[in-house]
Design a protein around this motif. Structure first.
Motif, PDB file in Angstrom:
ATOM      1  N   GLY A 153     -11.910 -10.299   5.951  1.00  0.00           N
ATOM      2  CA  GLY A 153     -10.750 -11.140   6.253  1.00  0.00           C
ATOM      3  C   GLY A 153     -10.224 -11.850   5.032  1.00  0.00           C
ATOM      4  N   LYS A 154     -11.119 -12.274   4.188  1.00  0.00           N
ATOM      5  CA  LYS A 154     -10.726 -12.971   2.962  1.00  0.00           C
ATOM      6  C   LYS A 154      -9.995 -12.009   2.027  1.00  0.00           C
ATOM      7  N   ARG A 155     -10.453 -10.781   1.954  1.00  0.00           N
ATOM      8  CA  ARG A 155      -9.767  -9.818   1.103  1.00  0.00           C
ATOM      9  C   ARG A 155      -8.341  -9.597   1.584  1.00  0.00           C
ATOM     10  N   LEU A 156      -8.155  -9.522   2.902  1.00  0.00           N
ATOM     11  CA  LEU A 156      -6.801  -9.342   3.447  1.00  0.00           C
ATOM     12  C   LEU A 156      -5.924 -10.533   3.078  1.00  0.00           C
TER      13      LEU A 156
ATOM     14  N   LEU B 195      -2.516 -10.451   0.785  1.00  0.00           N
ATOM     15  CA  LEU B 195      -1.219 -10.886   1.312  1.00  0.00           C
ATOM     16  C   LEU B 195      -0.713 -12.175   0.654  1.00  0.00           C
ATOM     17  N   ALA B 196      -1.464 -12.718  -0.289  1.00  0.00           N
ATOM     18  CA  ALA B 196      -1.058 -13.977  -0.928  1.00  0.00           C
ATOM     19  C   ALA B 196       0.267 -13.838  -1.666  1.00  0.00           C
ATOM     20  N   GLY B 197       0.478 -12.740  -2.378  1.00  0.00           N
ATOM     21  CA  GLY B 197       1.724 -12.545  -3.122  1.00  0.00           C
ATOM     22  C   GLY B 197       2.937 -12.471  -2.211  1.00  0.00           C
TER      23      GLY B 197
ATOM     24  N   MET C 254       2.815  -0.380  -6.217  1.00  0.00           N
ATOM     25  CA  MET C 254       3.690   0.704  -6.672  1.00  0.00           C
ATOM     26  C   MET C 254       4.126   0.458  -8.112  1.00  0.00           C
ATOM     27  N   SER C 255       4.456   1.529  -8.784  1.00  0.00           N
ATOM     28  CA  SER C 255       4.955   1.417 -10.143  1.00  0.00           C
ATOM     29  C   SER C 255       6.394   0.912 -10.106  1.00  0.00           C
ATOM     30  N   ALA C 256       6.985   0.862 -11.245  1.00  0.00           N
ATOM     31  CA  ALA C 256       8.371   0.387 -11.345  1.00  0.00           C
ATOM     32  C   ALA C 256       9.285   1.257 -10.477  1.00  0.00           C
ATOM     33  N   ALA C 257      10.407   0.708 -10.128  1.00  0.00           N
ATOM     34  CA  ALA C 257      11.369   1.419  -9.281  1.00  0.00           C
ATOM     35  C   ALA C 257      11.869   2.680  -9.977  1.00  0.00           C
ATOM     36  N   ASP C 258      12.317   3.602  -9.180  1.00  0.00           N
ATOM     37  CA  ASP C 258      12.885   4.845  -9.687  1.00  0.00           C
ATOM     38  C   ASP C 258      14.062   4.498 -10.599  1.00  0.00           C
ATOM     39  N   PRO C 259      14.071   4.990 -11.835  1.00  0.00           N
ATOM     40  CA  PRO C 259      15.149   4.654 -12.766  1.00  0.00           C
ATOM     41  C   PRO C 259      16.539   5.007 -12.238  1.00  0.00           C
TER      42      PRO C 259
ATOM     43  N   ILE D  32      12.308  -4.053   0.962  1.00  0.00           N
ATOM     44  CA  ILE D  32      11.381  -4.011  -0.171  1.00  0.00           C
ATOM     45  C   ILE D  32      10.215  -4.962   0.061  1.00  0.00           C
ATOM     46  N   TRP D  33      10.516  -6.168   0.556  1.00  0.00           N
ATOM     47  CA  TRP D  33       9.453  -7.141   0.832  1.00  0.00           C
ATOM     48  C   TRP D  33       8.528  -6.637   1.932  1.00  0.00           C
ATOM     49  N   LEU D  34       9.080  -6.059   3.007  1.00  0.00           N
ATOM     50  CA  LEU D  34       8.242  -5.537   4.091  1.00  0.00           C
ATOM     51  C   LEU D  34       7.359  -4.397   3.598  1.00  0.00           C
ATOM     52  N   ARG D  35       7.901  -3.516   2.786  1.00  0.00           N
ATOM     53  CA  ARG D  35       7.108  -2.403   2.247  1.00  0.00           C
ATOM     54  C   ARG D  35       5.973  -2.939   1.385  1.00  0.00           C
ATOM     55  N   TRP D  36       6.262  -3.943   0.572  1.00  0.00           N
ATOM     56  CA  TRP D  36       5.248  -4.573  -0.268  1.00  0.00           C
ATOM     57  C   TRP D  36       4.159  -5.205   0.602  1.00  0.00           C
ATOM     58  N   THR D  37       4.564  -5.898   1.661  1.00  0.00           N
ATOM     59  CA  THR D  37       3.608  -6.555   2.544  1.00  0.00           C
ATOM     60  C   THR D  37       2.711  -5.536   3.241  1.00  0.00           C
ATOM     61  N   VAL D  38       3.293  -4.475   3.761  1.00  0.00           N
ATOM     62  CA  VAL D  38       2.503  -3.452   4.458  1.00  0.00           C
ATOM     63  C   VAL D  38       1.539  -2.780   3.491  1.00  0.00           C
ATOM     64  N   ARG D  39       2.023  -2.422   2.309  1.00  0.00           N
ATOM     65  CA  ARG D  39       1.140  -1.787   1.322  1.00  0.00           C
ATOM     66  C   ARG D  39       0.021  -2.731   0.908  1.00  0.00           C
ATOM     67  N   SER D  40       0.320  -4.010   0.764  1.00  0.00           N
ATOM     68  CA  SER D  40      -0.709  -4.987   0.409  1.00  0.00           C
ATOM     69  C   SER D  40      -1.733  -5.120   1.524  1.00  0.00           C
TER      70      SER D  40
END
Length: 155
Positions: free
Chosen positions: A23-26, A30-32, A123-128, A108-116
């Motif tokens: 639980g602590k790891r989760l 999700l802190a970011g 993820m790496s930098a956005a597609d150029p 973008i924020w939701l994708r970041w949250t789900v991946r976290s």
């Protein structure tokens, strides 16, 4: 730790830090996203309560002040104030590009949250190509809102 032969001693397991509970790891993962959401909500709440349409609350746009041209962010605070008041037509009138960016930023924020939450690697930098497309959109919006026939895009 290791004896002369290189084999681990019985004490070696006790010297390694224990992994945090699941639980602590989760929560750490999700802190970011949570900090970003809290910051955006706090800023939106502030702009929603302190009306940028009243002079003296916020500084003037330096681009507008020194050049007389609207930058891509001109009208952004009034746009956020209108969005916080659920006045979509007024928000579009202040900065249509900012209104158009809200769903993209939420995605973008939701994708970041789900991946976290899943513990996936950041993820790496956005597609150029997407970055170039976004920058081109900002440039076109900025030019159009400063031309005589684009006054409907001006704040």
């Amino acid at each position: 730790m290791d004896d002369v032969t290189g084999s681990p001693t019985p004490d070696a397991a006790f010297l390694r830090p224990a992994p945090p509970p699941p639980g602590k790891r989760l929560a750490l993962r999700l802190a970011g996203p949570a900090a970003v959401a809290a910051g955006v909500l706090a800023a939106t709440a502030y702009v929603g309560t302190v009306d940028p349409n009243e002079p003296g609350h916020y500084p003037l746009c330096p681009t507008l002040q020194f050049t007389g041209l609207f930058c891509p962010g001109c009208g952004g605070l009034r746009c956020v104030h209108a969005l916080a008041s659920a006045d979509i037509p007024a928000a579009l009138g202040f900065n249509a590009f900012a209104v158009a960016m809200v769903p993209l930023l939420v995605f973008i924020w939701l994708r970041w949250t789900v991946r976290s939450a899943r513990g996936q690697v950041r993820m790496s930098a956005a597609d150029p190509r997407l970055v170039k497309l976004l920058l081109a959109g900002i440039a076109v919006f900025t030019v159009l809102r400063n031309l005589p026939f684009g006054t409907w895009l001006a704040p």
